[in-house]
Design a protein around this motif. Structure first.
Motif, short mmCIF file in Angstrom:
data_model
loop_
_atom_site.label_atom_id
_atom_site.label_comp_id
_atom_site.label_asym_id
_atom_site.label_seq_id
_atom_site.Cartn_x
_atom_site.Cartn_y
_atom_site.Cartn_z
N MET A 1 0.82 -1.22 0.08
CA MET A 1 -0.05 0.07 -0.09
C MET A 1 0.92 1.31 0.05
O MET A 1 2.13 1.08 0.64
CB MET A 1 -1.09 -0.10 1.13
N SER A 2 0.46 2.37 -0.71
CA SER A 2 1.39 3.48 -0.95
C SER A 2 0.95 4.49 0.29
O SER A 2 -0.03 4.42 0.80
CB SER A 2 0.80 4.29 -2.17
N SER A 3 1.92 5.31 0.46
CA SER A 3 1.66 6.26 1.76
C SER A 3 1.19 7.40 0.90
O SER A 3 1.05 7.52 -0.22
CB SER A 3 3.07 6.68 2.27
N ASN A 4 0.90 8.23 1.87
CA ASN A 4 0.02 9.59 1.42
C ASN A 4 0.96 10.41 0.63
O ASN A 4 0.60 11.15 -0.52
CB ASN A 4 -0.44 10.44 2.54
N LEU A 5 2.29 10.54 0.74
CA LEU A 5 3.19 11.18 -0.03
C LEU A 5 3.52 10.47 -1.54
O LEU A 5 3.73 11.51 -2.31
CB LEU A 5 4.73 11.19 0.81
N THR A 6 3.39 9.22 -1.80
CA THR A 6 3.48 8.75 -3.03
C THR A 6 2.37 8.65 -3.79
O THR A 6 2.28 8.13 -4.98
CB THR A 6 4.22 7.36 -2.83
N ILE A 7 1.10 8.67 -3.15
CA ILE A 7 -0.07 8.51 -3.93
C ILE A 7 -0.35 9.61 -5.08
O ILE A 7 -0.52 9.32 -6.08
CB ILE A 7 -1.40 8.51 -2.91
N ILE A 8 -0.26 10.96 -4.75
CA ILE A 8 -0.32 11.99 -5.66
C ILE A 8 1.07 12.17 -6.12
O ILE A 8 2.19 12.45 -5.48
CB ILE A 8 -0.66 13.19 -4.76
N ARG A 9 1.33 11.94 -7.48
CA ARG A 9 2.40 12.01 -8.33
C ARG A 9 2.79 13.55 -8.75
O ARG A 9 3.72 14.03 -8.60
CB ARG A 9 2.49 11.05 -9.43
N LYS A 10 1.65 14.06 -9.40
CA LYS A 10 1.96 15.54 -9.99
C LYS A 10 0.35 16.29 -10.15
O LYS A 10 -0.21 15.43 -10.60
CB LYS A 10 2.76 15.53 -11.02
N PRO A 11 0.37 17.54 -10.02
CA PRO A 11 -0.80 18.13 -10.36
C PRO A 11 -0.77 18.26 -11.86
O PRO A 11 0.38 18.36 -12.52
CB PRO A 11 -0.53 19.49 -9.73
N LEU A 12 -1.91 18.36 -12.49
CA LEU A 12 -1.99 18.50 -13.78
C LEU A 12 -2.50 19.96 -14.10
O LEU A 12 -3.62 20.44 -13.68
CB LEU A 12 -2.86 17.54 -14.74
N VAL A 13 -1.93 20.70 -14.89
CA VAL A 13 -2.04 22.07 -15.11
C VAL A 13 -2.27 22.07 -16.80
O VAL A 13 -1.40 22.25 -17.46
CB VAL A 13 -1.10 22.87 -14.60
N THR A 14 -3.63 22.25 -17.13
CA THR A 14 -3.70 22.64 -18.55
C THR A 14 -5.02 23.79 -18.62
O THR A 14 -5.21 24.16 -17.59
CB THR A 14 -4.40 21.52 -19.37
N GLU A 15 -5.32 24.32 -19.76
CA GLU A 15 -6.41 25.41 -19.74
C GLU A 15 -7.65 24.62 -19.24
O GLU A 15 -8.52 25.39 -18.68
CB GLU A 15 -6.46 25.84 -21.27
N LYS A 16 -8.13 23.63 -19.77
CA LYS A 16 -9.28 22.87 -19.38
C LYS A 16 -9.36 22.74 -17.81
O LYS A 16 -10.32 22.91 -17.25
CB LYS A 16 -9.45 21.28 -20.06
N VAL A 17 -8.27 22.27 -17.28
CA VAL A 17 -8.16 22.16 -15.71
C VAL A 17 -8.28 23.45 -15.07
O VAL A 17 -8.96 23.68 -14.02
CB VAL A 17 -6.86 21.57 -15.31
N HIS A 18 -7.59 24.54 -15.73
CA HIS A 18 -7.89 25.96 -14.99
C HIS A 18 -9.27 26.37 -14.86
O HIS A 18 -9.83 26.88 -14.13
CB HIS A 18 -6.98 26.91 -16.17
N LYS A 19 -10.04 25.96 -16.28
CA LYS A 19 -11.48 26.40 -16.16
C LYS A 19 -12.22 25.63 -14.97
O LYS A 19 -13.20 26.30 -14.45
CB LYS A 19 -12.17 26.19 -17.62
N LEU A 20 -12.04 24.35 -14.83
CA LEU A 20 -12.51 23.58 -13.92
C LEU A 20 -12.30 24.24 -12.57
O LEU A 20 -13.25 24.28 -11.69
CB LEU A 20 -12.03 22.17 -13.81
N GLN A 21 -11.00 24.62 -12.18
CA GLN A 21 -11.04 25.27 -10.93
C GLN A 21 -11.57 26.66 -10.57
O GLN A 21 -12.05 26.75 -9.71
CB GLN A 21 -9.13 25.59 -10.95
N GLU A 22 -11.67 27.46 -11.72
CA GLU A 22 -12.40 28.71 -11.58
C GLU A 22 -13.95 28.53 -11.58
O GLU A 22 -14.52 28.99 -10.54
CB GLU A 22 -12.25 29.52 -12.58
#
Length: 96
Positions: A1-22
């Motif tokens: 089982m993975s620890s909390n530090l290794t579960i999230i590999r990297k954030p994805l930042v694209t224009e579509k993701v930016h619209k989802l955030q806003e």
């Protein structure tokens, strides 16, 4: 089982993701393919000190790539779309 530090590999930042955030307060991460929704939720909550309301996951198959007569395959990836509670943000994405 993975620890909390290794579960999230990297954030994805694209224009579509930016619209989802806003508009919808959703953030997208590339996560460990073996991680479940509950593990992803707890990893995001502990790492960024926010409250997660829902997690959606997508498994993306790797592409077949060729170089001359040799062919290979990129590894499969897993993305998680995390919805945060109202009026909460992750500062990692907000910086300029």
């Amino acid at each position: 089982m993975s620890s909390n530090l290794t579960i999230i590999r990297k954030p994805l930042v694209t224009e579509k993701v930016h619209k989802l955030q806003e508009k919808l307060n959703k953030y997208v991460f590339e996560v460990d393919p073996d991680a479940g929704k509950i593990q992803i939720k707890s990893a995001v909550e502990t790492r960024f000190k926010v409250h997660v309301t829902s997690v959606r996951t997508i498994t993306l198959p790797g592409k077949v790539k060729r170089l001359g007569r040799f062919s290979g395959r990129r590894p499969d990836r897993k993305k998680a779309i995390v919805t945060l509670a109202k009026d909460e943000k992750i500062e990692l994405f907000e910086g300029a």
